[in-house]
Design a protein around this motif. Structure first.
Motif, short mmCIF file in Angstrom:
data_model
loop_
_atom_site.label_atom_id
_atom_site.label_comp_id
_atom_site.label_asym_id
_atom_site.label_seq_id
_atom_site.Cartn_x
_atom_site.Cartn_y
_atom_site.Cartn_z
N ARG A 161 2.13 18.67 2.77
CA ARG A 161 3.12 19.49 3.38
C ARG A 161 2.96 19.38 5.09
N ASP A 162 1.65 19.64 5.25
CA ASP A 162 1.06 19.82 6.72
C ASP A 162 1.35 18.39 7.53
N CYS A 163 1.16 17.18 6.51
CA CYS A 163 1.60 15.97 7.11
C CYS A 163 2.77 15.40 7.03
N ALA A 164 3.52 16.13 6.16
CA ALA A 164 5.12 15.80 5.81
C ALA A 164 4.87 14.39 5.06
N ALA A 165 3.97 14.15 4.01
CA ALA A 165 3.73 12.86 3.67
C ALA A 165 3.80 12.83 2.13
N ALA A 166 4.21 11.91 1.29
CA ALA A 166 4.50 11.86 0.09
C ALA A 166 3.76 10.60 -0.42
N TRP A 167 2.84 10.81 -1.85
CA TRP A 167 2.13 9.95 -2.22
C TRP A 167 2.83 8.78 -3.18
N LEU A 168 2.37 7.72 -2.95
CA LEU A 168 3.07 6.56 -3.80
C LEU A 168 1.91 5.65 -4.19
N GLU A 169 2.02 4.79 -5.57
CA GLU A 169 1.44 3.98 -6.07
C GLU A 169 1.14 2.73 -4.77
N ARG A 170 -0.04 2.21 -4.77
CA ARG A 170 -0.33 1.23 -3.71
C ARG A 170 0.70 0.09 -3.81
N GLU A 171 1.04 -0.49 -4.78
CA GLU A 171 2.03 -1.68 -4.70
C GLU A 171 3.53 -1.11 -4.34
N ALA A 172 4.01 0.02 -4.47
CA ALA A 172 4.95 0.61 -4.10
C ALA A 172 5.04 0.79 -2.41
N LEU A 173 3.87 1.30 -2.16
CA LEU A 173 3.45 1.40 -0.76
C LEU A 173 3.73 0.21 0.13
N PHE A 174 3.27 -0.90 -0.57
CA PHE A 174 3.45 -2.17 0.38
C PHE A 174 4.82 -2.32 0.31
N ALA A 175 5.75 -2.04 -0.76
CA ALA A 175 7.09 -2.55 -0.74
C ALA A 175 7.83 -1.81 0.25
N GLU A 176 7.58 -0.52 0.12
CA GLU A 176 8.47 0.61 0.94
C GLU A 176 7.99 0.69 2.55
N ALA A 177 6.85 0.27 2.90
CA ALA A 177 6.70 0.49 4.45
C ALA A 177 7.29 -0.32 5.42
N ARG B 240 4.52 -8.52 -1.29
CA ARG B 240 5.33 -7.36 -1.56
C ARG B 240 5.79 -6.85 -0.34
N MET B 241 5.44 -6.81 0.87
CA MET B 241 5.75 -6.45 1.92
C MET B 241 7.26 -6.94 2.14
N LYS B 242 8.04 -5.97 3.09
CA LYS B 242 9.36 -6.43 3.79
C LYS B 242 9.17 -7.65 4.99
N PRO B 243 9.85 -8.65 5.05
CA PRO B 243 9.67 -9.66 5.77
C PRO B 243 9.76 -9.02 7.34
N THR B 244 10.38 -7.87 7.39
CA THR B 244 10.55 -7.07 8.83
C THR B 244 9.58 -6.22 9.13
N ALA B 245 8.57 -6.10 8.36
CA ALA B 245 7.43 -5.39 8.22
C ALA B 245 6.42 -5.41 9.36
N THR B 246 5.67 -4.27 9.83
CA THR B 246 4.33 -4.70 10.38
C THR B 246 2.80 -4.22 9.70
N LEU B 247 1.86 -4.87 9.81
CA LEU B 247 0.62 -4.32 9.15
C LEU B 247 -0.36 -4.12 10.37
N THR B 248 -1.12 -2.86 10.37
CA THR B 248 -1.90 -2.71 11.57
C THR B 248 -3.13 -2.30 10.80
N SER B 249 -4.22 -2.78 11.19
CA SER B 249 -5.54 -2.16 10.52
C SER B 249 -6.49 -1.79 11.88
N ILE B 250 -7.10 -0.31 11.75
CA ILE B 250 -8.14 0.10 12.29
C ILE B 250 -9.32 0.38 11.55
N ALA B 251 -9.32 -0.13 10.34
CA ALA B 251 -10.46 0.16 9.46
C ALA B 251 -11.62 -0.84 9.58
#
Ligand code: DGY
Length: 323
Positions: free
Chosen positions: A189-205, A229-240
């Motif tokens: 609630r504090d982060c206003a964030a909803a959990w998703l399966e990993r595959e679905a996250l790739f597809a939705e983001a 799985r990602m949208k062709p309009t999507a971006t991927l960022t990594s700081i990990a």
């Protein structure tokens, strides 16, 4: 005769005023210059050390601690600790510590900035301008992806992921995340964030940010199949960590227009950067600087020093019964 003081090796020059706290308890061996220590140099430095203060550049595993008979603690200046083989250290009874918490907000700021730079093509636009290619304002020039109102996917919702989620709220983004374990409802609630399966996250983001720790189990978690799985309009960022992404598969996707853009602060072979990524105009590349602000770097060293002193059984609380 007084007992000899325990010996500590400091692998890199950090901040003299903070490191000086070690002199109160230990005989300290310092490294005068930033040094890329070879494995045998690390082994030699650890051979007669009781403790060590090290950074992400120093890889310490079974071979490096094999001759370190007195070593009882290694304090890493960094929240990530994939430079340490913690199983090999634990097998020898050596305590390893890291510096969570003190770099959260600075790193979240940078992750957000990198995502925005990739989405809005900021470095690409600057290179284009500096190359003298700007002939005048253009209606169709360098169109980027929206941030506000878009969907942010966060893979790895620890402290830094939650910091990015809180920033996203100010941009009116929908925030989805995946962690092995769902966060407590109050945190979601504090982060206003909803959990998703990993595959679905790739597809939705619309924008996916990686903030999860690297382990051999998640090596190349972002591979060709995940990218597909990602949208062709999507971006991927990594700081990990670089090892999370199959960089050749990412270069394929960026070059083929199957992914709009990427922002990378970490690389599998850093400081070497995959030449295929260097050749992509639609990727923003930065040299592992997400936590690089002076107050944060000082706070990291300070915490690592406290960790080392405590792990070696010294410091103001040593010997006191737990309250
Ligand atoms: C960390 O702490 O793990 C960062 O990658 C470097 O600050």
């Amino acid at each position: 005769m007084a007992e000899p003081r325990p010996r500590v090796w400091v692998s890199q020059p950090l901040y003299a005023d903070i490191e000086a706290r070690l002199d109160e308890w230990f005989e300290v061996t310092r490294t005068p210059r930033i040094t890329d220590h070879a494995p045998d140099a690390i082994a030699a430095a650890l051979a007669d050390a009781d403790g060590a203060l090290v950074t992400l550049n120093d890889r310490i595993g079974a071979a490096e601690v094999a001759g370190a008979k007195r070593l009882c603690a290694v304090a890493n200046v960094g929240v990530g600790y994939n430079n340490l083989d913690v199983d090999a250290l634990a097998a020898r009874g050596i305590v390893a510590t890291n510096t969570p918490g003190v770099l959260t907000e600075t790193t979240a700021d940078f992750g957000f900035a990198l995502m925005m730079a990739a989405a809005r093509r900021i470095t690409e636009a600057e290179h284009w301008l500096r190359a003298g290619r700007w002939q005048g304002w253009g209606f169709h020039q360098l169109l980027g992806a929206e941030i506000h109102g878009s969907t942010l996917g966060i893979l790895g919702m620890g402290r830094i992921g939650q910091g990015i989620a809180r920033r996203a709220r100010g941009f009116g983004m929908r925030v989805l995340y995946h962690n092995r374990n769902r966060l407590p409802e109050a945190v979601e609630r504090d982060c206003a964030a909803a959990w998703l399966e990993r595959e679905a996250l790739f597809a939705e983001a619309d924008h996916l940010v990686l903030v999860l720790p690297y382990t051999p189990a998640n090596h190349h978690i972002v591979d060709a199949a995940a990218l597909a799985r990602m949208k062709p309009t999507a971006t991927l960022t990594s700081i990990a960590r670089g090892g999370l992404i199959d960089e050749d598969a990412l270069a394929d996707a960026l070059q083929a227009g199957r992914l709009a853009a990427a922002g990378l602060d970490v690389f599998e072979g850093e400081p070497a950067v995959n030449p295929r990524l260097l050749a992509c105009r639609n990727v923003v590349l930065t040299p592992h600087i997400a936590s690089a602000s002076l107050p944060t770097r000082r706070a990291m060293v300070s915490l690592a020093v406290d960790n080392l002193v405590a792990a070696m059984g010294f410091g103001p609380d040593a010997g006191r019964p737990p309250s």
